[in-house]
Write an enzyme that holds these catalytic residues in place. Structure first.
Site, PDB file in Angstrom:
ATOM      1  N   ASP A  48       2.379   3.167   8.453  1.00 27.34           N
ATOM      2  CA  ASP A  48       1.900   1.799   8.453  1.00 27.34           C
ATOM      3  C   ASP A  48       2.295   1.189   7.103  1.00 27.34           C
ATOM      4  O   ASP A  48       2.633   1.908   6.154  1.00 27.34           O
ATOM      5  CB  ASP A  48       0.381   1.808   8.645  1.00 27.34           C
ATOM      6  CG  ASP A  48      -0.238   0.444   8.494  1.00 27.34           C
ATOM      7  OD1 ASP A  48       0.302  -0.518   9.056  1.00 27.34           O
ATOM      8  OD2 ASP A  48      -1.266   0.332   7.793  1.00 27.34           O
ATOM      9  N   ASP A  65       0.771  -2.305   5.534  1.00 24.95           N
ATOM     10  CA  ASP A  65      -0.309  -2.936   4.783  1.00 24.95           C
ATOM     11  C   ASP A  65      -1.451  -1.956   4.526  1.00 24.95           C
ATOM     12  O   ASP A  65      -1.936  -1.299   5.456  1.00 24.95           O
ATOM     13  CB  ASP A  65      -0.827  -4.146   5.558  1.00 24.95           C
ATOM     14  CG  ASP A  65       0.233  -5.224   5.696  1.00 24.95           C
ATOM     15  OD1 ASP A  65       0.118  -6.255   5.016  1.00 24.95           O
ATOM     16  OD2 ASP A  65       1.187  -5.010   6.482  1.00 24.95           O
TER      17      ASP A  65
END
EC number: 3.1.3.3
Length: 404
Positions: free
Chosen positions: A189, A191
């Site tokens: 991922d 963020d």
């Protein structure tokens, strides 16, 4: 093919265990082995460790007929070397490790004696045995790898997860089989995982809508809102924002501590990397190019006449979409799913973490921590290396040999 009778005879063969302890210095191991070499003995097993200048050496040998004479020779050698040498007679090799092999990684900041004792106690409670402990890192966290046999990984994982919470430790339990060393695709991922903070909130700050957008983001990451709907709502708040804000936000992005080290080290070992994000391709594509990441997938912000329209283009990368992306990256890289590692922090990452061979919740929301194979609560992304059996010392040596 080995004759079964030969194996049985080997198990009954007399053996000697020679153990040396003393202050470490060059030549001790050589001196002991040279004395043993005069008898033409077979070395069955050997192990050596040095802790703060203290050496422990163990050598398992076929026993000579005159083992008492050898014992006297080694005693005389111990006096000369100013060390302790013990000789114990027995039969056969080491007992084979029991079925149910696991690698337990314990990470603390700090790692206290009480914490490690609690972990060892819970392992014993399952009926398992600790075969070996080795240090993976000393700073900025202390990480230990414990080889365990005699309990299934799922059993250990359940017991040690609870103890980790009590002791404020991160504990990962993995199958100790060969394939643990073959995880060749890392999917992250972006963020709050690869980077610090949320890009959409940084953009919202430029648009003067930060509080509104941040509140929706928090609910989405906890799994309280449908991600696709929450994304549309938040992106709508960016309508009219100049596209130049994307460049300003990218310039302000801070990577998670250890991110460059993680990517650099595993790329040296032939791993491939992918990032998949519910954020925006205008940012993730630049990150991939900067870090040498192989694959990237994210949502695309619509831009017309140099301004954001408040909409995204194409299919939204949501929770199922992230898992689909991981599977696609695996196919493109020729990596079986069992040899993939997924890293994420929010509810949007749950399907991806479940699909991977190893799912790691990194400073994650409670719902993600509970569902992932393991979790890390320290802020250093390169602690992932310790889960893969790579030590801090090996990383530093590689960096010294081949500066980034």
């Amino acid at each position: 093919m080995t004759d079964p009778g030969e194996v049985e005879n080997a198990a009954e063969r007399p053996t000697l265990l020679v153990t040396l302890t003393g202050t470490d210095r060059p030549g001790l191991t050589s001196a002991v082995l040279s004395t043993l070499a005069t008898r033409g003995l077979e070395v069955i097993d050997a192990e050596q460790v040095v802790l703060r200048g203290r050496l422990v050496l163990g050598v398992l040998l076929s026993a000579p007929r005159d083992h008492k004479n050898l014992k006297e020779e080694l005693k005389a050698l111990a006096d000369v070397l100013d060390v302790d040498i013990s000789v114990k007679k027995g039969v056969g090799d080491n007992e084979p490790r029991r079925q149910g092999r696991s690698q337990v990684t314990v990470i603390g900041h700090p790692l206290t004696a009480a914490g490690l004792a609690a972990v060892a106690g819970r392992i014993a409670d399952t009926g398992a045995n600790i075969d070996r402990i080795s240090r993976m890192a000393r700073y900025p966290v202390t990480a230990m790898e414990i080889a365990v046999s005699g309990a299934e990984p799922e059993t250990l994982r359940s017991v040690l997860a609870q103890e980790g919470v009590r002791q404020h430790l991160d504990i990962a339990v993995q199958d100790g089989g060969l394939y643990r060393r073959a995880k060749r695709l890392i999917v992250m991922d972006v963020d709050s995982t690869l980077i610090q903070g949320e890009v959409i909130e940084m953009l919202a700050a430029h648009a003067g809508r930060l509080e509104e957008v941040a509140a929706v983001t928090e609910k989405a990451m906890r799994g309280e809102l449908d991600f696709a709907d929450s994304l549309r709502h938040r992106v709508a708040a960016l309508e009219g924002l100049p596209a130049t804000a994307l460049d300003e936000v990218y310039a302000a992005i801070e990577l998670a501590p250890g991110a460059r080290t993680l990517v650099r080290t595993l790329k040296r070992l032939g791993y491939q990397f992918a990032i998949v994000s519910g954020g925006f391709s205008q940012i993730t594509d630049k990150l991939a190019a900067e870090l040498g990441i192989d694959y990237a997938k994210a949502n695309e912000l619509e831009i017309v006449d140099g301004k954001l329209t408040g909409r995204v283009v194409g299919e939204i990368v949501d929770r199922p979409g992230k898992a689909t992306a991981l599977r696609g990256f695996a196919v493109r890289s020729g990596t079986p799913l069992t040899q993939t590692v997924a890293i994420g922090d929010g509810a949007n990452d749950l399907d991806m973490l479940a699909a991977a061979g190893l799912g790691v919740a990194f400073n994650a929301k409670p719902v993600v921590r509970a569902a992932a194979d393991t979790h890390l609560s320290v802020p250093y992304l390169d602690t992932i290396l310790y889960l893969l059996g790579i030590t801090r010392e090996e990383v530093e040596t590689a960096d010294a040999d081949t500066p980034a």
